[in-house]
Each structure stands twice: as C-alpha cells, then as structure tokens.
Scaffold this motif. Structure first.
Motif, PDB file in Angstrom:
ATOM      1  N   ASN A  14       0.804  -1.226   0.000  1.00  0.00           N
ATOM      2  CA  ASN A  14       0.000   0.000   0.000  1.00  0.00           C
ATOM      3  C   ASN A  14       0.837   1.277   0.000  1.00  0.00           C
ATOM      4  O   ASN A  14       0.426   2.297  -0.550  1.00  0.00           O
ATOM      5  N   THR A  15       2.010   1.231   0.664  1.00  0.00           N
ATOM      6  CA  THR A  15       2.812   2.457   0.786  1.00  0.00           C
ATOM      7  C   THR A  15       4.226   2.313   0.250  1.00  0.00           C
ATOM      8  O   THR A  15       4.929   3.296   0.129  1.00  0.00           O
ATOM      9  N   GLY A  16       4.645   1.083  -0.040  1.00  0.00           N
ATOM     10  CA  GLY A  16       5.991   0.883  -0.557  1.00  0.00           C
ATOM     11  C   GLY A  16       7.008   0.520   0.502  1.00  0.00           C
ATOM     12  O   GLY A  16       8.112   0.081   0.190  1.00  0.00           O
ATOM     13  N   ILE A  17       6.683   0.706   1.793  1.00  0.00           N
ATOM     14  CA  ILE A  17       7.584   0.325   2.886  1.00  0.00           C
ATOM     15  C   ILE A  17       6.777  -0.376   3.974  1.00  0.00           C
ATOM     16  O   ILE A  17       5.574  -0.139   4.117  1.00  0.00           O
ATOM     17  N   SER A  18       7.454  -1.240   4.744  1.00  0.00           N
ATOM     18  CA  SER A  18       6.761  -1.970   5.799  1.00  0.00           C
ATOM     19  C   SER A  18       6.527  -1.075   7.005  1.00  0.00           C
ATOM     20  O   SER A  18       7.126  -0.003   7.145  1.00  0.00           O
ATOM     21  N   THR A  19       5.635  -1.536   7.878  1.00  0.00           N
ATOM     22  CA  THR A  19       5.368  -0.796   9.116  1.00  0.00           C
ATOM     23  C   THR A  19       6.649  -0.651   9.931  1.00  0.00           C
ATOM     24  O   THR A  19       6.931   0.411  10.496  1.00  0.00           O
ATOM     25  N   LYS A  20       7.441  -1.742   9.971  1.00  0.00           N
ATOM     26  CA  LYS A  20       8.695  -1.718  10.724  1.00  0.00           C
ATOM     27  C   LYS A  20       9.677  -0.722  10.126  1.00  0.00           C
ATOM     28  O   LYS A  20      10.338   0.035  10.838  1.00  0.00           O
ATOM     29  N   GLU A  38      11.274   2.642  11.706  1.00  0.00           N
ATOM     30  CA  GLU A  38      12.723   2.811  11.697  1.00  0.00           C
ATOM     31  C   GLU A  38      13.117   4.148  11.087  1.00  0.00           C
ATOM     32  O   GLU A  38      14.009   4.851  11.588  1.00  0.00           O
ATOM     33  N   LEU A  39      12.452   4.530  10.019  1.00  0.00           N
ATOM     34  CA  LEU A  39      12.739   5.812   9.368  1.00  0.00           C
ATOM     35  C   LEU A  39      12.388   6.978  10.288  1.00  0.00           C
ATOM     36  O   LEU A  39      13.087   7.999  10.317  1.00  0.00           O
ATOM     37  N   GLU A  40      11.283   6.819  11.009  1.00  0.00           N
ATOM     38  CA  GLU A  40      10.904   7.870  11.962  1.00  0.00           C
ATOM     39  C   GLU A  40      11.949   7.993  13.067  1.00  0.00           C
ATOM     40  O   GLU A  40      12.271   9.106  13.519  1.00  0.00           O
ATOM     41  N   VAL A  41      12.514   6.844  13.497  1.00  0.00           N
ATOM     42  CA  VAL A  41      13.579   6.859  14.506  1.00  0.00           C
ATOM     43  C   VAL A  41      14.798   7.611  13.984  1.00  0.00           C
ATOM     44  O   VAL A  41      15.402   8.430  14.693  1.00  0.00           O
ATOM     45  N   LYS A  65      20.699   2.187  19.210  1.00  0.00           N
ATOM     46  CA  LYS A  65      19.264   1.869  19.199  1.00  0.00           C
ATOM     47  C   LYS A  65      18.991   0.547  18.467  1.00  0.00           C
ATOM     48  O   LYS A  65      17.848   0.219  18.158  1.00  0.00           O
ATOM     49  N   GLY A  66      20.064  -0.193  18.138  1.00  0.00           N
ATOM     50  CA  GLY A  66      19.895  -1.514  17.539  1.00  0.00           C
ATOM     51  C   GLY A  66      19.813  -1.531  16.035  1.00  0.00           C
ATOM     52  O   GLY A  66      19.433  -2.546  15.441  1.00  0.00           O
ATOM     53  N   ILE A  67      20.157  -0.423  15.364  1.00  0.00           N
ATOM     54  CA  ILE A  67      20.116  -0.357  13.898  1.00  0.00           C
ATOM     55  C   ILE A  67      21.549  -0.443  13.380  1.00  0.00           C
ATOM     56  O   ILE A  67      22.386   0.413  13.702  1.00  0.00           O
ATOM     57  N   SER A  68      21.850  -1.446  12.590  1.00  0.00           N
ATOM     58  CA  SER A  68      23.208  -1.676  12.103  1.00  0.00           C
ATOM     59  C   SER A  68      23.639  -0.587  11.124  1.00  0.00           C
ATOM     60  O   SER A  68      22.809   0.158  10.591  1.00  0.00           O
ATOM     61  N   ARG A  69      24.958  -0.515  10.902  1.00  0.00           N
ATOM     62  CA  ARG A  69      25.501   0.477   9.971  1.00  0.00           C
ATOM     63  C   ARG A  69      24.906   0.296   8.564  1.00  0.00           C
ATOM     64  O   ARG A  69      24.530   1.280   7.913  1.00  0.00           O
ATOM     65  N   GLU A  70      24.832  -0.970   8.093  1.00  0.00           N
ATOM     66  CA  GLU A  70      24.309  -1.216   6.745  1.00  0.00           C
ATOM     67  C   GLU A  70      22.859  -0.747   6.622  1.00  0.00           C
ATOM     68  O   GLU A  70      22.485  -0.081   5.644  1.00  0.00           O
ATOM     69  N   ARG A  71      22.041  -1.089   7.634  1.00  0.00           N
ATOM     70  CA  ARG A  71      20.638  -0.660   7.626  1.00  0.00           C
ATOM     71  C   ARG A  71      20.538   0.852   7.700  1.00  0.00           C
ATOM     72  O   ARG A  71      19.717   1.473   7.021  1.00  0.00           O
ATOM     73  N   ALA A  72      21.365   1.459   8.523  1.00  0.00           N
ATOM     74  CA  ALA A  72      21.328   2.913   8.686  1.00  0.00           C
ATOM     75  C   ALA A  72      21.672   3.613   7.381  1.00  0.00           C
ATOM     76  O   ALA A  72      21.010   4.583   6.973  1.00  0.00           O
ATOM     77  N   ALA A 129      19.850   6.710   2.735  1.00  0.00           N
ATOM     78  CA  ALA A 129      19.751   6.892   1.281  1.00  0.00           C
ATOM     79  C   ALA A 129      18.290   6.979   0.842  1.00  0.00           C
ATOM     80  O   ALA A 129      17.934   7.784  -0.033  1.00  0.00           O
ATOM     81  N   ARG A 130      17.430   6.167   1.466  1.00  0.00           N
ATOM     82  CA  ARG A 130      16.004   6.195   1.123  1.00  0.00           C
ATOM     83  C   ARG A 130      15.371   7.525   1.513  1.00  0.00           C
ATOM     84  O   ARG A 130      14.610   8.128   0.734  1.00  0.00           O
ATOM     85  N   LEU A 131      15.663   7.993   2.737  1.00  0.00           N
ATOM     86  CA  LEU A 131      15.117   9.276   3.190  1.00  0.00           C
ATOM     87  C   LEU A 131      15.582  10.420   2.300  1.00  0.00           C
ATOM     88  O   LEU A 131      14.823  11.356   2.023  1.00  0.00           O
ATOM     89  N   LYS A 132      16.814  10.319   1.820  1.00  0.00           N
ATOM     90  CA  LYS A 132      17.341  11.361   0.939  1.00  0.00           C
ATOM     91  C   LYS A 132      16.624  11.348  -0.409  1.00  0.00           C
ATOM     92  O   LYS A 132      16.226  12.403  -0.932  1.00  0.00           O
ATOM     93  N   SER A 133      16.429  10.150  -0.978  1.00  0.00           N
ATOM     94  CA  SER A 133      15.753  10.054  -2.284  1.00  0.00           C
ATOM     95  C   SER A 133      14.287  10.466  -2.188  1.00  0.00           C
ATOM     96  O   SER A 133      13.720  10.973  -3.155  1.00  0.00           O
ATOM     97  N   ASP A 134      13.675  10.246  -1.020  1.00  0.00           N
ATOM     98  CA  ASP A 134      12.269  10.636  -0.833  1.00  0.00           C
ATOM     99  C   ASP A 134      12.102  12.106  -0.459  1.00  0.00           C
ATOM    100  O   ASP A 134      10.974  12.585  -0.307  1.00  0.00           O
TER     101      ASP A 134
END
Length: 697
Positions: free
Chosen positions: A622-628, A632-635, A666-673, A678-683
């Motif tokens: 529905n939105t292109g990204i999961s609830t999780k 995570e992006l909001e964090v 906060k438990g978010i790895s370097r690769e995920r971060a 990059a996603r937040l920047k493109s959006d």
C-alpha cells in the motif's frame, strides 16, 4: 411524374390500411397530446412483415421514400402545420437479425447505399448534441417573402431565386428565427473486437442520430443500430472526388441489456455445461485448458479461471456499488510468458479488449476529450480500452509504460469502475465495468527479490493496492525446473513442426505427446460456459463460508507482531474469488471449500509480494515500505534532530558518522542505517549540506 404520384398514393393507401389493420391509430392520436415529449411512432417490423411482403421489401429497399410518405400522412391526419410542429418520426422496432438487413461493418458495400440495414458494435466517439437546419427560411430583399428550403444532413442548400417574386439578383438572407431546426449528433461505432479475427483491425462507421433519440448513446455502449445507409462526396478543398464516404442515418437503436448476449447457447450446449459443472475438479480442468503450451504457472492459471467468472456486482439500497470484477497484475522478468497468457485469455474470454499500456490514441486506456476531424474541429469524447471493455475483460500488456495522464484515471476505473471526463466544457462519466489482467516489467529489466514490488515499478502504491492479486514471475536457475521446462519447450516446438509438415497432406499419423499439449476443454465451450455462468449464476455466501472467512481474517490480522498483515480490501478480494469459484461450479451457494480456495490464492500472492523476512505486511504494497521500516525511518529522523540539538549549534548539521553511531545504540546496524539514510534522501526528507553531514529538510 404521373407514375411517381400514383406510386406515392399507393404507398400512402398501404400505410393507411396498415395503421387501421394493426390498431396504430390510437397511438397516432396520442402523439397530438404528448408532443413534444414524444415525437416518434414506434412500429414493429413483425407487424409490417405480417401485413405485406411486397410492402416490407419496398420499405427496406427505399426506406427514405416510404417513411417520408408515412410521416407526412401522420402529420396530415393530426392536422399538424409547419408552424405547430417540427417533426414526426416513424421508427422501427423488433428488426430481426436476418440476411439482407443485418451486416457486419466490414461487409457494408455500395449496393447497400440508400437501403435499410442494421449493424452492431461499440460506440467509440460522440459529439455533443447540436441544432441542425432542417427547413431553412430565406428572406427576399425585394418583396420580403420567405422561401422555405428543406436542407440535407451534410450541406446547406441556398435558393437561387425568390419563390414569390422571382428575384434572382443576389443571395437571399437566411433568417434563423424563422427556420426549423432539429437536434443532431454524430457518433462513431466500431466492430466488437471479440467477434472478429484477432489479426484484423476493427473497422468503423459514422452514425448520424437526430431528433428525440439524440443524447442517449455514450462511448463504450454496445448497441445495435438500424437506419438508412447514406453516401456523401469526398472532396479535397473545392475539388470533388469520385469516392464517397458512407454513414448511417439512424432510425432507431437497441442497447445491450445483458452481459455476453451475443453468445448463443443452444440446448445441447446447456446440457454439456451442466455436465461439466457437476465434475468435482472442474476448476482444475479449466485451469489446465488455459495455454497448455505454457509450462507450469498452476496457481496463476487457476486464478485466471476465477477472474474469467468474476464475483457478483452489488448495488446497495443507498446507491453504493461494490465491484465484482477481479483485477490481476503479473510483474516479472522477460520471457516468463506474461504476454502469451494475456493473448490466450483474450481468445477465451467471451468479451475482451487487448491494449498496450502506452495507448496508441489520445484516449489511451481510459477516455479523453479530443479535438479532431471527426468533430469538424470541435471537442469530441473518445473511449479508451477500459471503457470499450465495459462488461467484459481487458488485457493490458506493458502496463509499466502507461501514459501519465492515465495513472490517476486508472484509480477510478478500477475501483469505482467509471471514468470521469471534465475538459473543454465536456462533463461526462463513462462506465468501465471490466476485469483487468495486466502485465508489467520491473523498472530495471529484472525482478530483484531483495527489493519490494513498489521499489521496482513506477506505479503509485494506491494503484497497486487496487489489484486483487499480484503475481511476480522470476526467472531463476533451478536444475530440476529448467530440465522440465526445456523438455516442454522442445516438445512444443517439435509438435508445431509436425503440424506444419502435415498442413498440405491428408495423412493420419500418431503424433507423439500430442495429448499433453491439447486443452482439455475447447475454447468455444469455455466461452459459452463462462457466458452461461455470468448471466445466470449469482451465488451468495453461506453461513459456514461467512464464519470461516471471518475467522481467517481476524486470525491473520492478529498474527502481525509489529505490522498490519491484511486490510478489509484483501477480505473483499477473497470474497470476489470465492464468488467466482462458486460460479465456476454453477452453484448458487458459496461453500467453505470455495472460501478456502480463495483464501489460499490471496495468501499465496501476499507471501510473494507483500512479505519481509517471512512476515506479511500489507503496508509494503500500500505504501511501498513496511510498518517496521516506517518506524525505523521515523527513529532516524528523530536521531538526526537529537544529534543536532546535542551539538549545541542549531545552524550546523550533524555529522553522518555521529548519526550512525547513535543509531547503533538503538539496535540499527551500519548497513541498515546507510540504506535508510539513502532512502530518506531520495524521498526528500533529508539532505546533505556536505559530504559528511546530514540534516532534516
């Protein structure tokens, strides 16, 4: 001249005798009080043929002459004068579909000009209703008297002299307020695509409709029209050509009132259909009959069978419509037989339209207001593929190349099943009640299993969410599957080679493996089966089916730990599929088995296109990204703001490395971060004022 008068008197006497014998005089007298609300006398063809064979044959060969005499008699009987009424029409009803009257558009010839014929098809374009001069009043500058000139449909005739005084030294002045006008409308009708050979281009013909039947036919309507075939000279500038354009001056029309009514089902066909419906594995047999030369794709083929039958279209007491048509999207790698499946489905569907995402006309997939020669430079309404497929099936290849103008209209066309046009003074809503089977390629050529479906297409998520089922077709090497596929393809080609070699021979030989490549059920029988089911079977949910669907829906919703697995939209899709399964069995009741079959199909596709780490999350679709991911992006956004506040300088963006270190805590790895940044920047949520710093926009 005398013989013409005698013939006219004879025709008039026959009209009088006919009206007396078949009790039409009461209807004629009723026209006096009902005018102008009613301007036409409707006469049954059956009454005319029962009255006199010679009379009906003469009417069919020279309809203008016969109808004009009959209409003049009606005016004379009612004492109607020119100033009191503009027009009375005789219109025929119950015109049979027989040789000599009914023609396919492509078979209309010069011998049919000026005769009464009927044709059927789909309305492609129409203009607005405009006034046309029927009797033009010209004023003489010398004596001031009016000269009345009957006008033709296509061109204006001007008198060369005054009828009262004979003055002929110049043009007489047209006086519109003294003239007689009639409403007129121009339409274009094209052949039904499903009634012609798939390699042929549907042909078209222009219709001219006048007076009280104007404004009642719209693009997308399937109609049978009756009228007089006329010819009009072609010209280039002022040079007249020897070729003529033809058009139908419509006397009457009939809209189709039932789905697929052009498919004739006799008693023997009905017996076969009912026998098939009693088979416990009928849906499997139908699925095996879909493109047997295409290997595998069992779940997809079964879903296509359910799409053929469709659900039940519902209209509630408050006017709310709930669609019953099922929409399916196939997205995947090249060479996975998407286009072949689309083509095959158009062959077996009782009513179908095939189109490409990039529409070849201005109307594209939905509809458009266009300005072209058809409307003599005015705006006309043109129906696109989905409107032409109304009450049928639309196959759309290369949907990813859809025109940007169609994207927003597709939302309405798929859910509300209508297309609204508001342009150039044209306000219209056209119907697009059809099932859509679409195929698309991933944005970068091949499907990446590591990315969501929304990331690999340019479709907006609201459009994706309107498909009941989405299948991804990935071409990945697998020794066992590749072995079977290669064997299937090779045997298919060998079979084709044998057929080709036997084309010009009358030999009867045993062909190896032929039974594996022949559909279990004939295409024509499938078409009749689907038509029978859609017209006569309207199943309803049993209490047991309601119970199981409700239980499964609640259970699935509760299974999401930090996600929303499904919404009510997926429940509605499941209901439509269950209704289709019951229709395929010609059952008036939707059973638990139908409900579980539908639930299995929906679960299969959700796990394929809306799951991350094995957990279904409808937000991916529905939105292109999961609830999780959204959480995570909001964090990450909050951490960037926190890092900026901790720096003590509100004007200076924090360093990227500082943000990443805070995210690790906060438990978010370097690769995920890094991926999320990059996603937040493109959006467009964050930007980098320098290579090593990041800030919120």
């Amino acid at each position: 001249m005398i013989s013409q008068d005698i013939e006219a008197d004879n025709i008039k006497r026959q009209w009088i005798d006919f009206f007396d014998r078949y009790d039409y005089n009461d209807q004629i007298n009723k026209l006096r009080s009902d005018y102008p609300d009613i301007k036409s006398l409707y006469i049954s063809y059956n009454d005319l043929s029962g009255y006199s064979t010679d009379f009906i044959e003469g009417l069919m060969k020279d309809p203008y002459y016969y109808l004009t005499i009959g209409e003049f008699y009606i005016k004379e009987t009612l004492g109607i004068t020119y100033n009191k009424v503009r027009r009375i029409n005789i219109r025929l009803v119950n015109v049979p579909e027989i040789i000599g009257i009914k023609y396919d558009i492509r078979n209309v010839r010069s011998s049919n000009v000026n005769s009464y014929i009927s044709i059927n098809g789909i309305i492609r374009k129409n203009t607005e209703v405009l006034p046309r001069l029927q009797n033009a009043a010209f004023k003489c500058p010398a004596c001031g008297e009016l000269t009345i000139v009957p006008e033709d449909i296509q061109k204006l005739f001007e008198p060369t002299a005054c009828q009262a005084c004979g003055w002929n030294k110049g043009k007489l002045k047209l006086i519109p307020e003294e003239s007689e006008f009639v409403d007129t409308q121009k339409l274009e009708i094209q052949e039904n695509p499903d009634t012609i050979d798939s390699t042929s281009q549907p042909q078209r013909i222009t219709l001219i409709i006048e007076d009280d039947i104007t404004g009642k036919i719209y693009p997308g309507d399937r109609v049978t029209v009756y009228g007089i075939l006329k010819a009009d000279e072609k010209h280039i500038g002022n040079t007249m050509l020897t070729e003529y354009n033809i058009y139908l001056n419509v006397n009457n029309f009939k809209k189709e009132t039932r789905d697929f009514e052009e498919i004739k089902i006799n008693d023997e066909d009905e017996k076969k259909i009912k026998e098939l419906a009693r088979e416990p594995n009928i849906i499997d047999r139908l699925a095996k009959s879909i493109a047997p030369s295409i290997y595998g794709l069992d779940v997809i083929k079964k879903s296509l069978v359910l799409q053929l039958f469709g659900g039940v279209r519902k209209v509630m007491k408050d006017g709310t419509h709930i669609r019953g048509d099922i929409h399916i999207l196939m997205i995947g790698d090249p060479g996975t037989a998407k286009s072949q499946l689309l083509r095959y489905m158009t062959f077996i569907s009782p009513r179908s339209v095939f189109a490409f995402g990039k529409g070849s006309s201005a109307a594209g997939l939905t509809a458009a207001a266009v300005r072209d020669d058809f409307g003599e430079g005015r705006w006309t309404l043109e129906a696109g593929a989905l409107v032409l497929a109304d009450n049928g099936f639309a196959a759309i290849d290369e949907l990813d190349k859809m025109d940007k103008n169609d994207t927003a209209s597709m939302h309405e066309a798929m859910e509300q099943q209508s297309v609204t046009i508001s342009k150039a003074g044209i306000m219209a809503t056209l119907k697009s009640r059809c099932s859509i089977l679409a195929a698309a390629n991933p944005r970068y050529g091949r499907y990446d299993p590591m990315k969501t479906i929304a990331e690999q297409t340019e479709f907006p998520p609201p459009l994706l969410s309107r498909f009941d089922i989405i299948f991804k077709l990935i071409d990945t090497p697998n020794r066992e599957i590749d072995d079977k596929l290669a064997e299937h393809v090779l045997k298919t080609n060998r079979l084709g080679e044998i057929y080709r070699s036997l084309e010009n021979n009358n030999l009867e030989i045993d062909i190896p493996d032929e039974e594996n490549f022949i559909a279990e059920l004939d295409k024509d029988l499938i078409r009749k089966y689907v038509s029978y089911a859609k017209n006569r079977v309207f199943p309803r949910l049993s209490d047991e089916a309601i119970s199981i669907l409700k239980e499964e829906y609640v259970k699935t919703r509760a299974s999401g730990i930090d996600s929303v697995p499904i919404t009510a939209r997926q429940l509605e899709s499941t209901i439509r599929l269950a209704e289709a399964a019951a229709k395929a069995r010609l059952s008036p009741i939707i059973t638990v088995e139908d409900a579980l079959l539908a639930k299995g199909v929906v679960d299969y596709y959700l796990k394929e296109v809306s799951a991350m780490n094995g957990q279904v999350d409808i937000d991916i679709l529905n939105t292109g990204i999961s609830t999780k991911q959204r959480t995570e992006l909001e964090v990450i956004l909050s951490v960037i703001k926190e890092a900026k506040e901790n720096s003590g300088d509100q004007k200076k963006a924090p360093e990227i490395e500082t943000v990443i270190e805070m995210l690790k805590q906060k438990g978010i790895s370097r690769e995920r971060a890094e991926t999320d940044l990059a996603r937040l920047k493109s959006d467009g949520f964050i930007y980098e004022p320098s290579n090593k710093r990041v800030d919120v926009i």
